[in-house]
Design an enzyme around this catalytic site. Structure first.
Site, short mmCIF file in Angstrom:
data_model
loop_
_atom_site.label_atom_id
_atom_site.label_comp_id
_atom_site.label_asym_id
_atom_site.label_seq_id
_atom_site.Cartn_x
_atom_site.Cartn_y
_atom_site.Cartn_z
N GLU A 1 0.84 -1.20 0.00
CA GLU A 1 0.00 0.00 0.00
C GLU A 1 0.88 1.26 0.00
O GLU A 1 1.82 1.32 0.78
CB GLU A 1 -0.91 0.03 1.24
CG GLU A 1 -1.85 1.23 1.19
CD GLU A 1 -2.81 1.31 2.38
OE1 GLU A 1 -2.79 0.44 3.25
OE2 GLU A 1 -3.57 2.28 2.39
N HIS B 1 -6.45 -1.97 15.34
CA HIS B 1 -6.63 -1.21 14.10
C HIS B 1 -6.47 -2.11 12.87
O HIS B 1 -7.36 -2.16 12.01
CB HIS B 1 -5.63 -0.05 14.05
CG HIS B 1 -5.74 0.80 12.84
ND1 HIS B 1 -6.46 1.98 12.81
CD2 HIS B 1 -5.24 0.66 11.59
CE1 HIS B 1 -6.38 2.52 11.60
NE2 HIS B 1 -5.64 1.73 10.84
N GLU B 2 -5.36 -2.83 12.81
CA GLU B 2 -5.12 -3.65 11.61
C GLU B 2 -6.15 -4.77 11.51
O GLU B 2 -6.64 -5.10 10.44
CB GLU B 2 -3.70 -4.22 11.60
CG GLU B 2 -2.58 -3.18 11.73
CD GLU B 2 -2.69 -1.99 10.80
OE1 GLU B 2 -3.23 -2.14 9.68
OE2 GLU B 2 -2.25 -0.89 11.19
N ASN C 1 -2.62 -6.29 5.39
CA ASN C 1 -2.75 -7.29 4.32
C ASN C 1 -3.71 -8.40 4.72
O ASN C 1 -3.65 -8.89 5.84
CB ASN C 1 -1.39 -7.91 4.03
CG ASN C 1 -0.31 -6.87 3.99
OD1 ASN C 1 -0.33 -5.99 3.16
ND2 ASN C 1 0.62 -6.94 4.94
N GLY D 1 3.34 2.15 10.90
CA GLY D 1 3.05 1.37 12.09
C GLY D 1 2.85 -0.09 11.76
O GLY D 1 3.46 -0.98 12.35
N ALA D 2 1.97 -0.35 10.79
CA ALA D 2 1.63 -1.73 10.46
C ALA D 2 0.80 -1.74 9.19
O ALA D 2 0.46 -0.68 8.67
CB ALA D 2 0.85 -2.37 11.59
N MET D 3 0.50 -2.94 8.69
CA MET D 3 -0.23 -3.03 7.42
C MET D 3 -1.21 -4.19 7.46
O MET D 3 -0.87 -5.31 7.81
CB MET D 3 0.80 -3.19 6.28
CG MET D 3 0.19 -3.34 4.91
SD MET D 3 -0.74 -1.83 4.42
CE MET D 3 -2.02 -2.58 3.42
N1 B3K Z 1 -2.91 1.06 5.74
C1 B3K Z 1 -1.60 1.11 6.32
C2 B3K Z 1 -0.81 2.29 5.93
C3 B3K Z 1 0.03 2.10 4.74
C4 B3K Z 1 0.84 3.34 4.56
C5 B3K Z 1 1.27 3.53 3.16
N2 B3K Z 1 1.98 4.80 2.99
C6 B3K Z 1 -1.64 1.09 7.80
C7 B3K Z 1 -2.92 1.40 8.42
O1 B3K Z 1 -3.44 2.49 8.36
O2 B3K Z 1 -3.47 0.51 9.00
ZN ZN Z 2 -5.34 1.89 8.85
#
Ligand code: B3K
Ligand code: ZN
Length: 884
Positions: free
Chosen positions: A131, A306-307, A274, A270-272
């Protein structure tokens, strides 16, 4: 501004539906550090009959080896193919069939990928971050969020160093072949490429199971650095708590048979989220009481939440295009805040969220990068993972929650998720769905999505004796921003209550049941039947992200602080008293001319006495906290950094000296019961550390530095908990105590091999609120443990100076600017996302004095001359320099 780099601006209004989509993506990775071979076999479908006969795929930083369409080779040495590659696209003439297969082989270099987008190596681990537009760095693809495909992924890796091979979804096969090992993963859910993930490395694995509300068993796996098993336990607990909370609060059940979380050391954010395979910055996973602070525990719970919550808000219902980013982020931040409120502390969570708005978000609104929650134009998407999109967006969702109430909000939210399940949608889709489900008209409310800037509310009131009514007048106005000269009135819910002189509440007939009124015109009058002398309490719970100006006296603030039952109002009353003092003294150069903040001292004395007599310690401590420089800066249009920091220092010193005995009492009587994290003990440690700081400051101010040093050193040596130890280290370093060197040495000896903990060594020295921080940072840049490619380390040192130390950054001789810009220039080639992030405070140079303006402008202009300037830096710097 000349744009010699040819960077293009994308406009929201230019959106076009894709002419083709991908149905299935079959990817094979043959991993090696510098030559990973990626083979992709993708079935594409033509969506528009009359669309051009070519398929355009995005690609970046990879070497194309071969391309075949329906088994027929494409000539990749042709001029047109090569020319397109330079533009980061490949254009393929498509066959007549509406569905066809494209096979591509390409080579990438994970080892050299320091941008940490696409496939890269983090401390020996292969991992991905896609992302928003990193997938195109892995293989050529229709890399846009409205193309949803099913993925099958084969990972082939050396036997040593890659014991764990992961991708999204379910494991369907694994084994060894020709001396290499392999694993095959299939994800049953179609997803956009930005949610793809792959990981290969060596880990300790925590395993657990979660039984969902319908009785399905989900296997949970958490992958952490070897030897760090214990540090993953809290994150695992947080996964289970998140799953339970999403079921209890919203009825949402996890949808795959497994959920995997991997912690990596090199990560830009922070995190992603996927799908089924969240990848985390290890900061937000790895905690234990000896090595991590209470706030780190709190943050792990919130980011894990959050994730995980993104699984519905983001993954199951995803984005049509990146202009809609706030659709998933604001909803998910709102959800994680509610989770932290239910599982940790509602007051603390709310107060922290409000703090982010009133410091960073208000600053962004006042900067050249100000943008609406749904931006209209973007050059580099990575620049828009902003406090406006995330945090102001979450406030906007919170206002919708206020307007609808929990029941209608929940119903609309459920309808939104089921209506758009598996689709890529827009903020407008979301709003229409909420309107039709709830019957609430959000037409004017939409301005929160289209207008940038912070609304001001000017309130005033008079008492009409004849009618026994209090007449409250509110006027709203919003300053112009770069792309919007004129602002239309916002639709603002103002939550309010009424306090009588004896401290009790009165509820007038005119106040609606829900406890708020709507300010939806430029000016509006509200009448309430209450006795004379009643005080209106406005903007309870910070019911809208606005700046409120109201004619409260200092006595009114004292009254609200003592009697109002709203956490925000209590804290805000203290904040307002601090601000009154600061504004009154900001131009005063002679410290002897500063008055004592008598009323604040008295109010704080009462609070401190309450603290030892079992008050709400978290709330009391938040009320006692002196606002950060950044918060105070946002109460001024133009910023006199020297005057402000002097006034803030004097205020803090006077409070410390006058309340020494009370702080001492708190310090001696309030002790955490355990070193381990709990919300209760977090509160106790917070107030006791605050007391330690105020005692040390008071001693130093009265020339008793040795006593301060002894106190702080004792605190450091006695404590077994990182929250306490860091407080002592910070006081030693920031107050320049004699024990400073021995504490730093001791800390280094104990923690220098532990990257996450050792970041604090850098951060504490980078945040000394004086010019000294600049020398510290300069010398720490050549510390043997400084790694300029590790984003956490860079953020802990240069990032801390820039984002958390305005006093040092804005030294009048320009040394702070010089240092920051040098690092930004270095990072331009290494990691542009991190570079653009830490550069942010310089963009608002026009809010400072002429001399600072000139220096910053010159530095920014020289950044513009960097060869191969990245798009992210270009966008920010050029918008700052372009402002009239
Ligand atoms: N969606 C990712 C953020 C990715 C950042 C890309 N520049 C983390 C989050 O908001 O959960
Ligand atoms: Zn997010």
């Amino acid at each position: 501004m000349e744009n010699k780099n040819n960077f293009k601006v994308m406009k929201r209004s230019d959106y076009k539906a894709p002419a083709y989509t991908a149905l299935n993506a079959d990817l094979t990775f043959d991993l090696s550090d510098d030559r990973t071979i990626v083979k992709s076999k993708v079935t594409y479908r033509r969506l528009l009959a009359d669309s051009r006969p070519s398929l355009i795929l995005n690609t970046e930083e990879s070497e194309i080896v071969s391309v075949k369409i329906n088994d027929v080779s494409v000539d990749i040495s042709s001029n047109s193919f090569v020319n397109n590659l330079k533009k980061n696209i490949i254009e393929l003439q498509t066959p007549n069939e509406s569905e066809f297969v494209v096979e591509i082989e390409n080579i990438i270099n994970p080892q050299e990928n320091t941008s940490l987008m696409g496939l890269y190596k983090s401390n020996g681990t292969f991992c991905t971050q896609c992302e928003p537009e990193g997938f195109r760095r892995i293989t050529p693809f229709l890399d846009r969020s409205d193309v949803l495909a099913k993925y099958r992924v084969t990972i082939i890796a050396p036997v040593y160093g890659c014991g764990v091979l992961l991708s999204n979804g379910n494991l369907v096969e694994k084994g060894t072949k020709d001396g290499r090992q392999f694993a095959v993963w299939e994800d049953p859910f179609p997803k956009p490429s930005y949610l793809f993930a792959m990981v290969a490395g060596t880990f300790d694995i925590l395993k657990d199971t979660y039984v969902t509300m319908s009785g399905r068993k989900v296997s949970l796996e958490l992958y952490v650095d070897r030897g760090s098993y214990e540090r993953g336990l809290w994150a695992m607990q947080s996964i289970k708590d998140s799953m339970k909370w999403d079921e209890d609060r919203w009825g949402l059940e996890y949808d795959l048979d497994n959920f995997k979380v991997v912690a990596v050391d090199f990560f830009n954010f922070g995190a992603m989220e996927n799908k089924g395979l969240n990848v985390f910055n290890s900061i937000y996973v790895m905690v234990d009481p000896v090595s991590a602070t209470d706030m780190a525990f709190y943050n792990v719970q919130s980011v894990i939440g959050h994730e995980y919550f993104h699984n519905y808000t983001g993954d199951r219902v995803t984005l049509r295009d990146w202009f809609q980013l706030s659709l998933k982020e604001s909803l998910t931040v709102f959800r994680d805040q509610e989770f932290s409120s239910d599982y940790a502390s509602r007051a603390l969570t709310r107060l922290h969220a409000i703090n982010v708005i009133r410091s960073s978000q208000f600053a962004e609104d006042a900067s050249p990068m100000a943008h609406p929650v749904r931006p209209e134009q973007v050059m580099e998407m990575n620049n828009f993972y902003s406090v406006t999109i995330y945090d102001k967006g979450a406030e906007v969702i919170r206002m919708i929650h206020t307007l609808l109430g929990e029941a209608r909000f929940k119903k609309a939210f459920r309808e939104y998720l089921s209506k758009f399940d598996g689709q890529a949608v827009t903020i407008e889709d979301f709003l229409e769905c909420f309107e039709s489900s709830s019957g609430v008209d959000l037409t004017q409310f939409r301005r929160w999505y289209t207008q940038a800037g912070t609304p001001n509310i000017d309130a005033d009131w008079t008492y009409d004796k004849a009618k026994s009514k209090l007449v409250v007048t509110m006027t709203q106005s919003t300053a112009p921003t770069k792309d919007q000269e004129k602002k239309e009135p916002f639709y603002i819910p103002v939550r309010l209550s009424f306090l009588l002189p004896d401290g009790s509440d009165i509820k007038p007939l005119e106040l609606p049941e829900e406890g708020f009124v709507i300010l939806d015109t430029k000016q509006k009058e509200f009448e309430f039947t209450v006795p004379e002398g009643t005080l209106p309490v406005l903007l309870r719970d910070f019911s809208a992200p606005v700046k409120l100006k109201a004619p409260y006296s200092i006595e009114n603030y004292q009254h609200m602080m003592s009697y109002c039952d709203d956490a925000f109002i209590k804290v805000d009353s203290a904040v307002s008293m601090q601000n009154m003092y600061i504004h009154e003294h900001v131009n005063e150069e002679n410290e002897d001319c500063f008055k004592d903040p008598s009323q604040l001292i008295e109010s704080y004395r009462t609070l401190l006495n309450n603290a030892v007599n079992s008050g709400d310690l978290l709330l009391i401590n938040e009320t006692l906290t002196i606002q950060s420089m950044q918060n105070m800066m946002e109460t001024f249009d133009t910023i006199d950094i020297d005057g402000l920091s002097r006034a803030r220092n004097v205020l803090e010193k006077k409070l410390a000296i006058n309340l020494y005995k009370e702080y001492q009492d708190v310090y001696e009587k309030i002790k955490a019961s355990k070193a381990a994290y709990s919300v209760d003990d977090m509160a106790k440690r917070a107030i006791s550390n605050n007391a330690l700081h105020m005692m040390a400051l008071s001693l130093v101010s009265e020339g008793k530095s040795d006593a301060a040093s002894a106190l702080v050193l004792k605190h450091f040596n006695r404590s077994k908990n990182m929250t306490d130890r860091l407080q002592a280290m910070k006081d030693a370093v920031h107050l320049d105590l004699r024990c400073k060197d021995s504490i730093l040495k001791e800390f280094e000896k104990e923690w220098s091999d532990d990257a996450l903990v050792f970041d604090n060594f850098f951060r504490v020295q980078a945040t000394v609120p004086s010019a000294k921080a600049i020398d510290n940072v300069k010398s720490l840049l050549s510390h043997k443990s400084f790694d300029g490619n590790n984003p956490n380390r860079v953020r802990a040192l240069v990032g801390a100076l820039s984002l958390s130390n305005p006093v040092a950054l804005h030294q009048i001789n320009g040394d702070g600017y010089e240092l920051l810009c040098r690092e930004v220039a270095r990072l331009n080639n290494v990691n542009p996302s991190v570079a653009a992030r830490i550069l942010t405070p310089l963009l608002s140079f026009r809010r400072f004095d002429k001399k600072r303006q000139e220096i910053i402008k010159e530095k920014l202009s020289s950044l513009m001359n960097i060869n191969d300037l990245s798009r992210s830096i270009y966008e920010k710097v050029s918008s700052a320099l372009a402002e009239a």
